[in-house]
Scaffold this motif. Structure first.
Motif, PDB file in Angstrom:
ATOM      1  N   THR A  97     -16.337  -5.250 -49.097  1.00  0.00           N
ATOM      2  CA  THR A  97     -14.985  -4.870 -49.517  1.00  0.00           C
ATOM      3  C   THR A  97     -14.846  -3.356 -49.600  1.00  0.00           C
ATOM      4  OG1 THR A  97     -14.857  -6.911 -50.803  1.00  0.00           O
ATOM      5  CG2 THR A  97     -13.213  -5.231 -51.261  1.00  0.00           C
ATOM      6  N   GLN A 140      -3.638 -12.561 -54.588  1.00  0.00           N
ATOM      7  CA  GLN A 140      -5.004 -13.047 -54.748  1.00  0.00           C
ATOM      8  C   GLN A 140      -5.305 -13.388 -56.209  1.00  0.00           C
ATOM      9  OE1 GLN A 140      -7.915 -13.833 -52.637  1.00  0.00           O
ATOM     10  NE2 GLN A 140      -8.051 -14.716 -54.673  1.00  0.00           N
ATOM     11  N   ILE A 151      -8.556 -10.545 -49.460  1.00  0.00           N
ATOM     12  CA  ILE A 151      -9.244  -9.492 -50.208  1.00  0.00           C
ATOM     13  C   ILE A 151      -9.567  -8.309 -49.308  1.00  0.00           C
ATOM     14  CG2 ILE A 151     -11.387  -8.947 -51.438  1.00  0.00           C
ATOM     15  CD1 ILE A 151     -11.329 -11.826 -52.514  1.00  0.00           C
ATOM     16  N   PHE A 285     -13.764  -8.378 -55.544  1.00  0.00           N
ATOM     17  CA  PHE A 285     -12.368  -7.954 -55.664  1.00  0.00           C
ATOM     18  C   PHE A 285     -12.142  -7.241 -56.989  1.00  0.00           C
ATOM     19  CE2 PHE A 285      -7.868  -9.526 -56.590  1.00  0.00           C
ATOM     20  CZ  PHE A 285      -7.272  -8.491 -55.900  1.00  0.00           C
TER      21      PHE A 285
END
Length: 309
Positions: A97, A140, A151, A285
Motif C-alpha cells: 500500500t 472502504q 485500498i 489501510f
C-alpha cells in the motif's frame, strides 16, 4: 475497543460491546493479565466460540476422518489451521500500500510542475485527488470486507495529493522539506514501535479514552479554524500558521503517534486471536492513513517554520 481508524472497528479487530479485549492477550513487554487476576477490561478471546467468532469453525468440518478416528477410540487429528493473518501478511500488505502511494507521489511530483504558470492546475489536481481518496477511504471503511483494489486505488490518489503538496512545499517554501518530513515520520513510527514493544506505552481503555477525547477536540478546533479561513479569509483563527500553527502541528504529531500505538495493539490482537488473512489489508489501510496523518503534520510544521524566515 475501537480504534480511531474505522477499519479497525470491523469484525476481527473489536468486540461487539465496542471494546477490544485489550488485556485479553498479553501486550509485548508486559505481564499477562486475565480475568482471574481481577482485570476489569479482560474480555477473553473474541475469536473463540461461543463468543460469536465469525471465523471459528468446527474442527471436524474440515477433517472428514476425525469422526471415524473418534469412533475407533483414537483421538481426533486436529486439522491444519490455514488462512490466518500473520505479521508477515501485515508487513507485506502495508509495504504494498505504501509502495503504491510513494510511486503515485513520485509520478505526480515529476509530471505536475508547480512553477508560476502551472501551480494552479497542479494544485487543483492535488485537491481533486485528495477528495477522491477521502471518498474511497469512507467507502472502504464501511465495507464489510477488505477490498485490495479499493485500498490500492485509495493509496494511488492519496499519493497524487501528497506528491503535489510535497512538491509545492519543497520547491516553493523549503528545499528538502519532503525528505525531512519522511525522516520525521519514520522516526516517530520507529519510536512508537519500540516504546510499544518494550511496554512503555500501555494501551488500555483509559489510554483509548484520552486519545479519542483529545482527537475529537483537535478535529473540531481545526474544523472551526478552516471555516473561519474559508468565510473570513486569511488564516482563520491562526491555529494553522505562525507560532500557534507549530504548536498545533506538534499536537497533531503526538496524536498521530498515539493512534499508531492503538493500531499496533489492534494488529497484535488480530494476529493473537486468529483473524483471517484478508484482514491484513484492513490493517495496512489503517496504518497507511495514520502515517499519512503524521507526514502531513510534519510537512506543515516545516512549511510554517520556513515561511517565517
Amino acid at each position: 475497543m475501537r480504534s480511531k481508524n474505522p477499519v479497525f472497528s470491523r469484525r476481527g479487530f473489536s468486540r461487539d460491546n465496542g471494546y477490544a479485549g485489550f488485556n485479553a492477550a498479553p501486550q509485548a513487554g508486559g505481564p499477562a493479565v486475565g480475568t482471574q487476576q481481577g482485570n476489569p477490561y479482560a474480555q477473553g478471546d473474541p475469536y473463540a466460540q461461543p463468543s460469536g467468532n465469525p471465523y471459528a469453525q468446527n474442527p471436524y468440518a474440515q477433517n472428514p476422518y476425525a469422526q471415524q478416528d473418534l469412533q475407533q477410540g483414537a483421538p481426533p487429528q486436529a486439522p491444519v489451521t490455514t488462512g490466518r493473518m500473520t505479521m508477515d501478511d501485515v508487513v507485506l500488505r502495508t509495504a504494498s500500500t505504501l509502495g503504491v502511494l510513494v510511486l503515485a507521489a513520485a509520478v505526480a511530483w515529476a509530471l505536475l510542475p508547480v512553477d508560476d504558470a502551472n501551480i494552479g492546475r497542479s494544485y487543483g489536481i492535488g485537491i481533486g485527488a485528495a477528495l477522491i481518496g477521502m471518498v474511497l477511504a469512507f467507502v472502504q471503511s464501511f465495507k464489510r470486507k477488505a477490498s485490495p483494489p479499493l485500498i490500492l486505488t485509495y493509496a494511488a490518489f492519496e499519493g497524487v495529493f501528497l506528491g503535489v503538496l510535497s512538491s509545492i512545499v519543497d520547491n516553493r517554501i523549503a528545499s528538502g522539506a519532503a525528505m525531512q518530513a519522511v525522516l520525521g515520520t519514520m522516526a516517530v513510527s520507529a519510536g512508537v514501535l519500540v516504546a510499544y514493544k518494550a511496554g512503555w506505552i500501555r494501551v488500555n481503555r483509559r489510554f483509548y479514552g484520552f486519545v479519542m477525547a483529545a482527537a475529537l477536540g483537535f478535529i473540531l478546533l481545526m474544523t472551526v479554524n478552516l471555516l473561519f479561513a474559508v468565510f473570513g479569509g486569511g488564516d482563520g483563527l491562526g491555529f494553522r500558521s505562525g507560532a500557534l500553527g507549530v504548536i498545533f502541528g506538534i499536537i497533531g504529531i503526538l496524536l498521530g503517534a498515539c493512534f499508531l500505538a492503538l493500531d499496533f495493539k489492534q494488529v497484535e490482537d488480530g494476529i493473537a486471536y486468529g483473524a483471517p488473512r484478508e484482514e491484513s489489508w484492513l490493517a495496512a489501510f489503517g496504518l497507511t492513513m495514520t502515517l499519512v496523518w503524521i507526514y502531513v503534520e510534519f510537512l506543515r510544521i516545516i512549511a510554517i517554520l520556513n515561511s517565517n524566515d
